[in-house]
Design an enzyme around this catalytic site. Structure first.
Site, mmCIF file in Angstrom:
data_model
loop_
_atom_site.group_PDB
_atom_site.id
_atom_site.type_symbol
_atom_site.label_atom_id
_atom_site.label_comp_id
_atom_site.label_asym_id
_atom_site.label_seq_id
_atom_site.Cartn_x
_atom_site.Cartn_y
_atom_site.Cartn_z
ATOM 1 C CG ASP A 298 4.821 -1.335 2.971
ATOM 2 O OD1 ASP A 298 3.639 -1.160 3.360
ATOM 3 O OD2 ASP A 298 5.332 -2.459 2.794
ATOM 4 C CG HIS A 299 0.244 4.084 5.046
ATOM 5 N ND1 HIS A 299 0.640 4.280 6.356
ATOM 6 C CD2 HIS A 299 -0.640 5.067 4.778
ATOM 7 C CE1 HIS A 299 0.008 5.330 6.857
ATOM 8 N NE2 HIS A 299 -0.771 5.837 5.916
ATOM 9 N NE ARG A 300 2.550 -4.006 3.530
ATOM 10 C CZ ARG A 300 3.086 -5.023 2.874
ATOM 11 N NH1 ARG A 300 2.445 -6.183 2.839
ATOM 12 N NH2 ARG A 300 4.246 -4.920 2.245
ATOM 13 N N PRO B 82 0.853 -1.199 0.000
ATOM 14 C CG PRO B 82 -0.123 -1.140 2.119
ATOM 15 C CD PRO B 82 0.832 -1.916 1.270
#
Ligand code: CAO
Length: 570
Positions: free
Chosen positions: A542-544, A366
Site C-alpha cells: 500500500d503506497h500510502r 494504491p
C-alpha cells in the site's frame, strides 16, 4: 480586418434558464459556421447550439453548470469576414427573432428556397416532417413511440432515430392527435421526410401568420421562394418535402418539430433514453450505458435508473468498506447466452465474501508491486535433509515455514510493513505482534487463515500449524477468529507454477508477499556460471503507508534471509 463579436444564445423556444452541460470549444479553437459550440439540457431536450459563423474563439463567457436564457453572451469570436460589417443586424450579435433555432439560424443565412407556412385553418391534419438533423442522412427509425389515435403533447417524443453516431428523439412540434403514421421501424429517413399526420388541438385563426410556437396547420403552402422567410418556422432547408407550386395539397403545410427540440443526444452516447432520463441519471452519477433498459427496444426508463441505483447501493452496503466502492460504474455485460450455451450458478458464500473483500482492497489501496529473486539453493538442501521429522509424526517441512520465519524476521527489522492505517486515514497503528496470514486455495475459494506469533515459533511448529490450518480450511472447518488479526499475508503459488504474479494487498494490511515457483538458473559467481535455485518473489504494498524504498529494502532483506537461513538466528 479581424473583428471580435459576442455570440449570444438564440431564441430556444419555450426554454429559459437552461443548464449548460457541455462546452465543445475552447479559446483559440477555429470554428466553422454551424459547428456546435455548446450543449444545453432542459428536462425536455438536449440542445446543441451551433456557431452562427466561422471564426476563432477568443473568450468563453460561460462555464459548464451555468444557466442561460435567450440573449445570454456565450463566447466571443474574432472573424476575418469584413463583408459582415456591411450587413444588416448580425444574427450573431443580437438574439435572433423568436423561434430562431440552430437550423433556422442557418436558414437565415441561406435564402429560403420554399416559403413560410401560410395561415392556419381549422381542424385539418398537418404533416409532421423530419426537421433538419444536420449532416445525418438515411437514418434508421429504431422505434415509433406513438400510434394512430394517440394524443400527444407538445415535445412528446414521436420516434427515435439512431445513426452510428447519435440517437435522436423527434419531439412533437405541437399537441394533437396522431391521425396517420407515415413511417415504420426500419425505414430510413432524411431531413424533410414525412413522419406522421397530426390533428392539432387548437387551430389558429385564419389569416394569422405562422408563429414559431406550436405551429398550427396552415391553409396551404406558400410558394414565394424569392422572399426569405420572415419566420424561422418550417425549415426552408427541406424543400424536397415542401409542397410544390400548383401541386394539389390535400394536407396542409408541414409542421416541423422545432429542431432545437430534437434530442440530438451527444455523439457516442449509445444508451437509448429520453433527455429527462439522461439528466436524472447524470444527477445520480450513473453511466446510462451500464443500465439495461426495460422500455421498448431496450429504452432506459426512469424506473430503470432508480432500480439500478437501488441495487448498487444494496451491493455496496454489504461491502466491508462500502464507501470505497462504486459498482454503479460497472458497465453492463452483453447477455452471454447470445453467444452460446451457458449455465448460471450461484457463487458460494466464501467466494462472495472474498470477491467483495478483494474488490475493496483493489479499489481502495494504491498498489505497487516490487519483484526480486531469492537464491534458495542452500535452503532447499537443508530442507531436503529435514523434510520429515525423525519420528515421522509431524507435518512435512515445506518451503512455507521458512518463508514465514524469514518474513517475520524481516518484519521485525522493518515494522512499517506490518502497520495499518487507522480508519481516519491520519494515523498509523503499529502492531507489536507478528501474525501472518497464509492464502490457502480451497475448492470453495480462497481463504486466509492466520498463523499467530510466527516470530516465537520454530519451523516444525509452523509446519504443523500450517498443515492443520490448510486441512481445516479445505474442509471449511476454520473458525472466523482464525482468519482475523493478520499483519501481513503470504500467497504461495509455487507448488502450482508460474514465474511471477502481483498479489492484492489484504486490507487493512499494507503488504503481501507473492511466491512463485522456484527454478534452477545459471548465476554468475564472479568466475563462472553456476546452477542456483532461484525463488521469484513479488511484494505488493500500500503506497500510502509503504514507500518504494522501504519495499525494496524489505524484499532485499527477505532475499538475503532466504539465501542464508543462518541469519534467521541472529
Ligand atoms: N517453488 C517450487 N516448489 C514449491 C514451491 C515453490 N515456490 N512451493 C512449494 N513447492 C513444492 C513444495 O516443495 C512441495 O514439494 P515437495 O513435496 O517436494 O516438498 C510441493 O510444491 C507442494 O507444496 P504445497 O503447496 O502443498 O505446500 P506449501 O506448504 O508450499 O503450501 C499452501 C501450502 C496451503 C499455501 C498451498 O497448498 C496453497 O494452497 N497454495 C495456494 C495459495 C493461493 O491460492 N494463493 C493465491 C492467492 S490469490 O488468488
Amino acid at each position: 480586418m479581424a473583428t471580435v463579436e459576442d455570440i449570444l444564445l438564440p431564441d430556444i423556444g419555450d426554454f429559459a434558464d437552461v443548464e449548460i452541460i457541455e462546452i465543445l470549444v475552447a479559446p483559440g479553437d477555429r470554428i466553422e459556421a454551424e459547428q456546435s459550440i455548446l450543449t444545453l439540457e432542459s428536462d425536455k431536450a438536449t440542445i446543441e447550439i451551433p456557431a452562427p459563423r466561422a471564426g476563432v474563439v477568443e473568450h468563453l463567457k460561460v462555464a459548464v453548470g451555468d444557466r442561460v436564457s435567450m440573449g445570454a453572451p456565450l463566447l466571443s469570436i474574432s472573424t476575418e469576414d469584413t463583408t459582415t460589417k456591411a450587413q444588416p443586424p448580425e444574427p450573431a450579435l443580437e438574439p435572433p427573432p423568436p423561434g430562431a433555432t440552430s437550423s433556422t439560424m442557418a436558414a437565415t443565412q441561406t435564402p429560403a428556397p420554399s416559403a413560410a407556412p401560410a395561415a392556419a385553418t381549422t381542424t385539418e391534419d398537418a404533416a409532421v416532417l423530419l426537421p433538419d438533423i444536420g449532416d445525418f442522412t438515411d437514418i434508421p427509425v429504431i422505434e415509433i413511440l406513438v400510434a394512430p389515435g394517440d394524443r400527444v403533447e407538445l415535445d412528446q417524443s414521436l420516434l427515435t432515430l439512431e445513426s452510428d453516431k447519435a440517437t435522436m428523439e423527434i419531439p412533437a412540434p405541437t399537441a394533437g392527435v396522431v391521425s396517420e403514421l407515415a413511417v415504420a421501424v426500419g425505414d430510413t429517413l432524411n431531413t424533410g421526410d414525412l413522419i406522421l399526420m397530426l390533428r392539432a388541438d387548437a387551430p389558429a385563426e385564419t389569416g394569422e401568420p405562422a408563429t414559431p410556437e406550436p405551429i398550427p396547420p396552415s391553409t396551404g403552402p406558400t410558394t414565394d421562394s424569392a422572399a426569405p422567410s420572415p419566420s424561422p418556422s418550417p425549415s426552408p432547408s427541406i424543400p424536397s418535402a415542401a409542397p410544390q407550386p400548383g401541386e394539389t395539397v390535400p394536407r396542409k403545410a408541414p409542421v416541423l418539430p422545432r429542431p432545437e427540440d430534437v434530442a440530438a443526444i451527444a455523439r457516442g452516447r449509445k444508451a437509448h433514453a429520453s433527455p429527462a432520463v439522461r439528466r436524472f441519471a447524470r444527477e445520480l452519477g450513473v453511466e446510462l450505458g451500464a443500465i439495461t433498459g426495460s422500455g421498448p427496444k431496450g429504452r432506459v426508463l426512469k424506473e430503470d435508473v432508480r432500480a439500478f441505483v437501488k441495487q448498487a447501493l444494496t451491493a455496496t452496503s454489504l461491502s466491508p468498506n462500502a464507501s470505497s466502492r462504486s459498482p454503479a460504474t460497472t458497465p453492463a455485460q452483453p447477455d452471454p447466452a447470445r453467444f452460446g450455451p451457458v449455465e448460471r450458478v450461484e457463487l458460494g458464500r466464501i467466494r462472495r465474501i472474498s470477491a467483495r473483500h478483494l474488490h475493496h482492497s483493489w479499489t481502495s489501496i494504491p498498489h505497487v508491486t516490487q519483484f526480486d529473486e531469492a537464491d534458495i539453493t542452500e535452503l532447499e538442501a537443508f530442507r531436503a535433509t529435514h523434510k520429515r521429522a525423525p519420528e515421522e509424526t509431524g507435518a512435512k517441512l515445506t518451503l512455507l515455514p521458512f518463508l514465514l520465519k524469514a518474513v517475520a524476521t524481516a518484519l521485525a527489522r522493518m515494522p512499517i510493513l506490518k502497520a495499518m492505517l487507522d480508519d481516519d486515514g491520519e494515523h498509523l497503528i503499529h502492531r507489536h505482534y507478528t501474525h501472518i496470514g497464509v492464502a490457502v486455495d480451497t475448492p470453495n475459494g480462497l481463504v486466509v487463515p492466520v498463523v499467530r506469533d510466527v516470530d516465537h515459533k520454530g519451523l516444525r511448529t509452523l509446519a504443523d500449524e500450517l498443515a492443520d490450518l490448510s486441512v481445516r480450511a479445505r474442509a471449511q472447518r476454520l473458525r472466523p477468529d482464525e482468519m482475523q488479526g493478520g499483519c501481513f499475508t503470504i500467497s504461495s503459488l509455487g507448488g502450482i507454477g508460474g514465474t511471477a504474479f502481483t498479489p492484492i494487498v489484504n486490507a487493512p494490511e499494507v503488504a503481501i508477499l507473492g511466491v512463485s515457483r522456484a527454478a534452477t538458473r545459471p548465476a554468475w559467481d564472479g568466475e563462472r556460471f553456476v546452477p542456483r535455485l532461484q525463488l521469484p518473489l513479488s511484494l505488493s504494498y500500500d503506497h500510502r503507508v509503504v514507500d518504494g524504498a522501504d519495499a525494496a529494502r524489505f524484499i532485499t532483506e527477505l532475499s538475503t534471509l532466504l539465501g542464508d537461513i543462518r541469519q534467521l538466528l541472529l
